[in-house]
Each structure stands twice: as C-alpha cells, then as structure tokens.
Design an enzyme around this catalytic site. Structure first.
Site, PDB file in Angstrom:
ATOM      1  N   HIS A 107       0.954  -1.281  -0.042  1.00 13.53           N
ATOM      2  CA  HIS A 107      -0.039   0.091  -0.086  1.00 13.53           C
ATOM      3  C   HIS A 107       0.957   1.298   0.081  1.00 13.53           C
ATOM      4  O   HIS A 107       2.176   1.106   0.025  1.00 13.53           O
ATOM      5  CB  HIS A 107      -0.898   0.026   1.218  1.00 13.53           C
ATOM      6  N   GLU A 203      -3.647  -3.359   6.311  1.00 16.38           N
ATOM      7  CA  GLU A 203      -4.619  -4.193   6.965  1.00 16.38           C
ATOM      8  C   GLU A 203      -5.390  -5.030   6.114  1.00 16.38           C
ATOM      9  O   GLU A 203      -5.783  -4.780   5.023  1.00 16.38           O
ATOM     10  CB  GLU A 203      -5.710  -3.359   8.154  1.00 16.38           C
ATOM     11  N   LYS A 311      -2.868  -8.621   9.840  1.00 15.68           N
ATOM     12  CA  LYS A 311      -3.358  -7.743  10.547  1.00 15.68           C
ATOM     13  C   LYS A 311      -4.883  -7.569  10.277  1.00 15.68           C
ATOM     14  O   LYS A 311      -5.387  -7.047   9.397  1.00 15.68           O
ATOM     15  CB  LYS A 311      -2.511  -6.357  10.501  1.00 15.68           C
ATOM     16  N   GLU A 395      -1.357  -4.982  18.271  1.00 18.16           N
ATOM     17  CA  GLU A 395      -0.458  -4.056  17.996  1.00 18.16           C
ATOM     18  C   GLU A 395      -1.169  -2.828  18.602  1.00 18.16           C
ATOM     19  O   GLU A 395      -2.454  -2.673  18.132  1.00 18.16           O
ATOM     20  CB  GLU A 395      -0.349  -3.819  16.412  1.00 18.16           C
TER      21      GLU A 395
END
Length: 462
Positions: A107, A203, A311, A395
């Site tokens: 990304h 993510e 994630k 996280e």
C-alpha cells in the site's frame, strides 16, 4: 482492603509489576519509523538508527518491525528490485542482535506522521501509477467514481493488466525476490516473522474511509466495489443467484461521513438485512475472503515454515449499532445478528497465520455518540480466533506514553482469569516517526520500562 492513598507512585508501579512476576514471557517489538529508507532505497541516517537501537536495547525491547515498501523496492520499473537500503539496515539490526519482523507493504503511505510531524510520502510503484492513468480500474473505486491509489483493487487479482502480470502475481514476485535476497537471514533464524500487507494501510480491509476523499471519524465510509472488474463479478454473482437486478451496489448507503440512521441501507431495520442487502454483503465480504485465501496460498509457497502475520483492523465505531455500518463498508459482515469475523479467521487458521489485532485502548469523549466499543470488538476477534486455535498478537494503534494504557495492555495480553492461560504471542509498540526516546521524559521512560518488564514476567530493575 488497605488504602493506597499513602503509597508513592514508585511503590504502585512495583506493586503492579509484582502481579506479573513469573508470568508468560511476551515479546515486545517496536515499529521503526516509516521514513528511514528513502524512495531510492537508501538508508537515510545510519547513525541515528544506531542511536535509537541502543536506547531500545537498554529498555530490553525484544525486536523491531521493519516496513519493506513495494513502492520503493520495485518503484521504477517492473521486476527491477532494489533492496540496497534494507541490506544496510538489516546489517545494523544484526549488530544489535535484535529479532525483527518484516512487514511487506503493498500500500502507499501518505507521510502524515504522529505528533504533528511529517514524513516522506511513499506511493505505489511509479510504473503502476502510469498504468493506472490508462486503466484507472486497477484501483478501488467508490460510487462517485473516485479512484483510490492507496492499493490495488482485488478485482485484478487474476487480470493480466500489470505489464502482463496479475495483481496476485506482482505480490508473489515481490515476496519471492525478498526471500531470495535475504535467504541467509531466514536460514539463521534472524527474521522472527513476516507480515503480509493484505489491503488498505496494510490491514485486511477495503479502503472504505480515506481521508483524501474527505472522510472524518466517525463517518460510516463507503463501499469500494465500483471498478469495472469488481462490477462484472457482482453482475455475474447476481445472475447465478437468479436475480440479475441485484448486480449493482446499494443506492441508499449514504456517504463517507453519513451516520447509520441517515442511510436507509444501514439504519435500524434497514436494507442491509433484506434479501438484496444480505446477498450484496455476502458477496462483498466474500471478495475480501477470496483475496485473502488466494494471496496466502501463494505466500505459503514463498515462506514455507516461516511465521506469517496478518493484521485485523479495529473498526470499532458504530459497533454498538445494529448494522455495524463502518465494519460493513470495510468488508466485515458483522451486524448484530451475525459473527462476521469467524469466516475470515477460519481462512487464516487454515493457512496457519498469526492474527495481529489492532488495540485502540479506551474511548475518547466523542465515541459515545458513535456507538463505539473498541474493547468489545477486540475481545470478539480475539475469542473467535482463540476458539479456532489461532495464535493471537496485538499492536497499539497509536503511540502512547501513558501508564494507564500500559496497564490495560498488560491485563489484555495476560488474561489471568482465562482458565486455559492463553496469552498474546507478541505485542508491537508503535513509535513516533522521529527519534523515539528524544521525545520522552524520565518518567515516561520509567513507565515504558515497567511495562516491558511486566510483559516479560520479570520485575528485575535495569
């Protein structure tokens, strides 16, 4: 119970530490700043990096997380990979005997730093952006036709539109190049884990709430399925379902900054729960699940035997509403009457992935109006993952120097009331973009040190 009014701050810290002496050892990682490697894959300031690592070592941090950017390494021409800056960085990390996790980032990064600072922006590869000028449908697209260049649309996962390669193939080639370049580090066990960027911000989600298009918290976001590849897939799915008229996105889903009650699709007893709404949302989340399954199948070919990490975002606003609108636009079909995370976690479990959940901590005063519940969402995902036997990590979503936040994290990481004694595999601490310790006073450093000792189950002083 004896009052603690007379106990000093240092005594309270020691009392809290003593609760965790002898508990499980949980690795603590610090994320290195995004901008330490420039767009020409050069390590910008090796001495500053070494100074920061010395300070992290003094705090007994176990390792660091390094973002490896597709937009830098393959930035200028297809199949031309430059890992030089990362080679320099990894040699420094080896000097300090740090474990390190690699985040393979597919990304972009806007360069908006924490604490009001700015960092260098990182785009997708320049040659990809050039292709996008001729064929903008390679990017996620909203209902108004705006193209989001943050990451590639999953609609081209199997379309050879990137100089003869598909979206999945460019990811596979990048991962394979990394594995070949740093095979020695894998062989010696220096690389602790590899995290795979699955979507927006790395993510597993659609880019449903982009600031560049004016989104402001707590807007519900918008569906991102209007590129021609995803639209064709939707039309085909509707025909197979026997209702060709369903081959379109919802017309009543509001806008980026709408509230659920302002959109007919998301309001109480809204269209999200009628026949068409359920068809569309199942298709939309199914696209996310299918992308995840296909990319992880290829990832396993490259990183066989290596711990992989994915994630899961924390889209906690409107979690207490019936539709969970913000989660729906991000790809998680998780309304009040359905567990939308279980099907995704089942795929991750099948691939043996460690799930990293974003932890947001307590709410701000504004979150009450947004029906927010970050804790409820965190525990839903964590428990669903644990029930499937997944390894769970966490996280911090924001940099914090707050002792209350540290206490919450330790209590979450080591749930002492859990009869099965389950705990996090590791915790990642998000750093500030600038040299980390220069912004922390002695009390903040002491609190961070106490936090790390609690995570390690060790109350020994420095």
């Amino acid at each position: 119970m004896e009052s603690l009014d007379h106990v000093s701050h240092d005594q309270i810290s020691t009392l809290h530490e003593d609760q965790f002496i002898g508990t499980e050892y949980i690795n603590v990682f610090a994320t290195l700043p995004m901008g330490i490697i420039n767009n020409y894959c050069e390590l910008i300031d090796p001495e500053a990096v070494k100074q920061e690592l010395r300070q992290l070592k003094a705090l007994n941090v176990d390792g660091v997380v390094v973002y490896c950017w597709w937009g830098i390494v393959e930035g200028w021409a297809p199949r031309k990979y430059d890992w030089s800056g990362y080679n320099d960085l990894f040699m420094i990390l080896k000097e300090f005997n740090f474990k390190f996790q690699i985040m393979l980032a597919f990304h972009d990064y806007g360069g908006n730093g924490l604490n009001g600072s700015m960092e260098m922006p990182i785009s997708l590869p320049k040659w990809v952006l050039e292709i996008g000028k001729e064929n903008p449908d390679i990017f996620f697209t909203d209902r108004e036709g705006r193209r989001n260049t943050e990451c590639l649309s999953w609609g081209i996962d199997r379309e050879r539109v990137l100089n003869g390669r598909t979206g999945l193939e460019v990811c596979f080639d990048f991962m394979r190049s990394f594995r070949m370049e740093f095979d020695a580090l894998f062989e010696e066990g220096t690389i602790y884990a590899v995290e795979i960027g699955m979507g927006a911000s790395g993510e597993l989600r659609y880019p449903s709430f982009p600031h560049k298009f004016g989104w402001i918290y707590p807007g519900i976001g918008e569906f991102q399925c209007y590129d021609r590849y995803m639209q064709q897939n939707l039309r085909n799915a509707a025909k197979l379902r026997g209702h060709a008229i369903w081959g379109r996105g919802p017309d009543s889903a509001g806008y980026y900054n709408s509230r659920p009650h302002e959109a007919e699709f998301f309001c109480d007893k809204g269209e999200y729960n009628n026949y068409y709404g359920r068809f569309f949302l199942k298709w939309y989340t199914g696209y996310l699940i299918n992308h995840t399954d296909q990319l992880l199948s290829l990832t396993r070919l490259v990183f066989e035997g290596i711990q992989l990490v994915v994630k899961i975002p924390s889209i906690y606003w409107w979690y207490k509403s019936a539709s969970h609108a913000a989660e729906l636009t991000a790809g998680f079909y998780n309304p009040i009457n359905r567990d939308g995370y279980a099907p995704i976690l089942e795929v991750l479990s099948r691939h043996g992935v460690t799930v990293k959940i974003m932890y947001c901590g307590p709410h701000s005063q504004d979150d009450g109006e947004a029906c927010a519940d970050s804790g409820g969402l965190f525990w839903q995902v964590m428990r669903s993952g644990q029930d499937l036997g997944l390894t769970i990590a966490a996280e911090a979503s924001l940099s914090c120097h707050d002792s209350d936040m540290y206490d919450r994290i330790v209590d979450m990481a080591k749930a002492r009331c859990d009869p099965d004694h389950r705990h996090l595999a590791f915790f990642t601490y998000l750093q500030s973009p600038h040299i980390f310790m220069e912004q922390m006073d002695d009390l903040q450093l002491t609190e961070l040190g106490n936090f790390i000792r609690c995570m390690h189950g060790d109350a020994t002083q420095f």
